[in-house]
Design a protein around this motif. Sequence first.
Motif, PDB file in Angstrom:
ATOM      1  N   PHE A   1      10.083  34.730  73.964  1.00  0.00           N
ATOM      2  CA  PHE A   1      11.352  34.019  74.087  1.00  0.00           C
ATOM      3  C   PHE A   1      11.175  32.518  73.865  1.00  0.00           C
ATOM      4  O   PHE A   1      10.220  31.918  74.331  1.00  0.00           O
ATOM      5  CB  PHE A   1      11.937  34.260  75.480  1.00  0.00           C
ATOM      6  N   THR A   2      12.125  31.942  73.146  1.00  0.00           N
ATOM      7  CA  THR A   2      12.206  30.480  73.043  1.00  0.00           C
ATOM      8  C   THR A   2      13.628  30.083  73.392  1.00  0.00           C
ATOM      9  O   THR A   2      14.589  30.744  72.981  1.00  0.00           O
ATOM     10  CB  THR A   2      11.856  29.976  71.624  1.00  0.00           C
ATOM     11  N   ASP A   3      13.755  29.047  74.142  1.00  0.00           N
ATOM     12  CA  ASP A   3      15.066  28.554  74.563  1.00  0.00           C
ATOM     13  C   ASP A   3      15.895  28.218  73.325  1.00  0.00           C
ATOM     14  O   ASP A   3      15.483  27.393  72.511  1.00  0.00           O
ATOM     15  CB  ASP A   3      14.887  27.318  75.437  1.00  0.00           C
ATOM     16  N   PRO A   4      17.071  28.861  73.169  1.00  0.00           N
ATOM     17  CA  PRO A   4      17.880  28.574  71.985  1.00  0.00           C
ATOM     18  C   PRO A   4      18.513  27.187  72.012  1.00  0.00           C
ATOM     19  O   PRO A   4      19.057  26.735  70.997  1.00  0.00           O
ATOM     20  CB  PRO A   4      18.947  29.672  72.007  1.00  0.00           C
ATOM     21  N   GLY A   5      18.455  26.510  73.159  1.00  0.00           N
ATOM     22  CA  GLY A   5      18.943  25.140  73.241  1.00  0.00           C
ATOM     23  C   GLY A   5      20.442  25.003  73.067  1.00  0.00           C
ATOM     24  O   GLY A   5      20.922  23.991  72.569  1.00  0.00           O
TER      25      GLY A   5
END
Length: 173
Positions: free
Chosen positions: A26-30
Amino acid sequence: MSTSAPRTATVTDRLVEANRAYAARFTDPGMGARPVLRVAVVACMDARLDLHAALGLELGDCHTIRNAGGVVTDDTIRSLTISQRALGTRSVALIHHTGCGLQTLTEDFRHELELEVGQRPAWAVEAFRDVDQDVRQSMQRVRTSPFLPHTDDVRGFVFDGTTGLLREIDPNS
């Protein structure tokens, strides 16, 4: 000394394990909480309905409010009110579908529950026979709610579970 057997994995355990795998990549979609398309979609909770795929939506495009039948209840109005007043949505799409389980129930379901558990549910089943008419009723509930400031773009549809197509419902038919 305990001799209890090991616990059998549950479906929830499977979901938690899948989340661990998801979180690992997971990467923070911001993005903020405001839907990019400024639309709220109210739909049935039926597991066969993949709303994002059916409507060409991406993460962050809309608010999705789901319940049995996709009917507009007090709690749906609550969610739509927060969606519009606090988070900027302006359009509402209501989506019922063919073959809905609510078409097989009646309000007797509440009576049967009362007999079984000794307490009448505070909520209505909202069962219906005519899916088109129920979409019209849901559109009317949204359009007449005093809590919703944006009721100009409220449209209702029936999703065909065999073709995947939406059929728009005329609110005045």
